[in-house]
Design a protein around this motif. Sequence first.
Motif, short mmCIF file in Angstrom:
data_model
loop_
_atom_site.label_atom_id
_atom_site.label_comp_id
_atom_site.label_asym_id
_atom_site.label_seq_id
_atom_site.Cartn_x
_atom_site.Cartn_y
_atom_site.Cartn_z
N VAL A 7 9.70 -2.65 11.42
CA VAL A 7 8.77 -1.53 11.32
C VAL A 7 7.79 -1.75 10.16
O VAL A 7 6.62 -1.39 10.24
CB VAL A 7 9.53 -0.21 11.13
CG1 VAL A 7 8.59 0.94 10.87
CG2 VAL A 7 10.39 0.07 12.34
N SER A 8 8.26 -2.36 9.10
CA SER A 8 7.41 -2.57 7.93
C SER A 8 6.25 -3.52 8.23
O SER A 8 5.27 -3.55 7.48
CB SER A 8 8.23 -3.07 6.76
OG SER A 8 8.77 -4.34 7.05
N ASP A 9 6.34 -4.30 9.30
CA ASP A 9 5.23 -5.17 9.68
C ASP A 9 4.00 -4.37 10.09
O ASP A 9 2.89 -4.88 10.10
CB ASP A 9 5.63 -6.09 10.83
CG ASP A 9 6.68 -7.10 10.43
OD1 ASP A 9 6.78 -7.41 9.22
OD2 ASP A 9 7.39 -7.59 11.32
N HIS A 10 4.20 -3.12 10.44
CA HIS A 10 3.11 -2.28 10.93
C HIS A 10 2.64 -1.25 9.90
O HIS A 10 1.78 -0.43 10.22
CB HIS A 10 3.53 -1.58 12.22
CG HIS A 10 3.95 -2.56 13.28
ND1 HIS A 10 3.05 -3.33 13.98
CD2 HIS A 10 5.18 -2.93 13.71
CE1 HIS A 10 3.70 -4.11 14.82
NE2 HIS A 10 4.99 -3.90 14.67
N ILE A 11 3.17 -1.29 8.71
CA ILE A 11 2.72 -0.40 7.64
C ILE A 11 1.69 -1.19 6.84
O ILE A 11 2.02 -2.13 6.13
CB ILE A 11 3.88 0.05 6.74
CG1 ILE A 11 4.93 0.78 7.57
CG2 ILE A 11 3.37 0.92 5.61
CD1 ILE A 11 6.18 1.15 6.81
N VAL A 12 0.43 -0.81 7.02
CA VAL A 12 -0.66 -1.59 6.44
C VAL A 12 -1.58 -0.70 5.62
O VAL A 12 -1.51 0.52 5.68
CB VAL A 12 -1.49 -2.28 7.54
CG1 VAL A 12 -0.65 -3.28 8.30
CG2 VAL A 12 -2.09 -1.26 8.49
N MET A 30 -13.59 -2.91 7.40
CA MET A 30 -12.25 -2.69 6.83
C MET A 30 -11.27 -3.57 7.60
O MET A 30 -11.27 -3.59 8.82
CB MET A 30 -11.86 -1.23 6.95
CG MET A 30 -12.81 -0.28 6.23
SD MET A 30 -12.97 -0.62 4.48
CE MET A 30 -11.48 0.13 3.87
N THR A 31 -10.45 -4.30 6.87
CA THR A 31 -9.45 -5.15 7.50
C THR A 31 -8.06 -4.67 7.09
O THR A 31 -7.87 -4.09 6.02
CB THR A 31 -9.61 -6.63 7.09
OG1 THR A 31 -9.55 -6.72 5.67
CG2 THR A 31 -10.93 -7.19 7.58
N CYS A 32 -7.10 -4.94 7.95
CA CYS A 32 -5.71 -4.54 7.70
C CYS A 32 -4.97 -5.65 6.95
O CYS A 32 -5.18 -6.83 7.23
CB CYS A 32 -4.98 -4.28 9.01
SG CYS A 32 -5.60 -2.88 9.91
N ARG A 33 -4.12 -5.25 6.06
CA ARG A 33 -3.19 -6.19 5.44
C ARG A 33 -1.92 -5.41 5.10
O ARG A 33 -1.95 -4.19 4.92
CB ARG A 33 -3.79 -6.85 4.21
CG ARG A 33 -3.82 -5.99 2.99
CD ARG A 33 -4.14 -6.79 1.76
NE ARG A 33 -4.04 -5.90 0.61
CZ ARG A 33 -4.60 -6.11 -0.53
NH1 ARG A 33 -5.32 -7.18 -0.72
NH2 ARG A 33 -4.46 -5.26 -1.51
N PRO A 34 -0.80 -6.11 5.03
CA PRO A 34 0.45 -5.41 4.69
C PRO A 34 0.32 -4.77 3.31
O PRO A 34 -0.31 -5.33 2.42
CB PRO A 34 1.50 -6.52 4.68
CG PRO A 34 0.91 -7.64 5.44
CD PRO A 34 -0.58 -7.53 5.28
N ILE A 40 5.76 -7.77 -0.75
CA ILE A 40 6.56 -8.46 -1.77
C ILE A 40 8.05 -8.39 -1.45
O ILE A 40 8.79 -9.35 -1.63
CB ILE A 40 6.27 -7.86 -3.16
CG1 ILE A 40 4.86 -8.22 -3.59
CG2 ILE A 40 7.29 -8.33 -4.19
CD1 ILE A 40 4.38 -7.49 -4.84
N ASN A 41 8.53 -7.25 -0.94
CA ASN A 41 9.96 -7.04 -0.76
C ASN A 41 10.53 -7.47 0.60
O ASN A 41 11.72 -7.73 0.70
CB ASN A 41 10.29 -5.56 -0.99
CG ASN A 41 10.06 -5.16 -2.43
OD1 ASN A 41 10.43 -5.89 -3.33
ND2 ASN A 41 9.44 -4.03 -2.64
N VAL A 42 9.72 -7.55 1.62
CA VAL A 42 10.23 -7.87 2.96
C VAL A 42 10.89 -9.25 3.03
O VAL A 42 11.97 -9.38 3.61
CB VAL A 42 9.13 -7.70 4.03
CG1 VAL A 42 9.52 -8.36 5.33
CG2 VAL A 42 8.87 -6.23 4.26
N PRO A 43 10.31 -10.31 2.46
CA PRO A 43 10.99 -11.61 2.54
C PRO A 43 12.39 -11.58 1.92
O PRO A 43 13.33 -12.18 2.47
CB PRO A 43 10.07 -12.55 1.76
CG PRO A 43 8.72 -11.92 1.88
CD PRO A 43 8.99 -10.44 1.85
N ALA A 44 12.57 -10.87 0.82
CA ALA A 44 13.89 -10.79 0.19
C ALA A 44 14.86 -10.01 1.08
O ALA A 44 16.03 -10.39 1.22
CB ALA A 44 13.79 -10.11 -1.17
N LEU A 45 14.38 -8.95 1.71
CA LEU A 45 15.24 -8.19 2.63
C LEU A 45 15.66 -9.03 3.84
O LEU A 45 16.80 -8.97 4.28
CB LEU A 45 14.52 -6.91 3.09
CG LEU A 45 14.33 -5.84 2.04
CD1 LEU A 45 13.43 -4.73 2.58
CD2 LEU A 45 15.67 -5.28 1.61
#
Length: 55
Positions: A7-12, A30-34, A40-45
Amino acid sequence: MEWLVSVSDHIVELIPSWQTFPDRSKLEVMTCRPRTDIFINVPALRKLDNMLPCE
């Protein structure tokens, strides 16, 4: 856990960026980015999730 993290992949957030056209005119778009805090935290999770035993 993967479905929770996915889900966090879609929070931009939207950030301004410039697009240049072939005739050298520019347009601000306007461009989207995470979001930075999630980015920062998703790779560790994901790493922790992979370490957990599957049942």
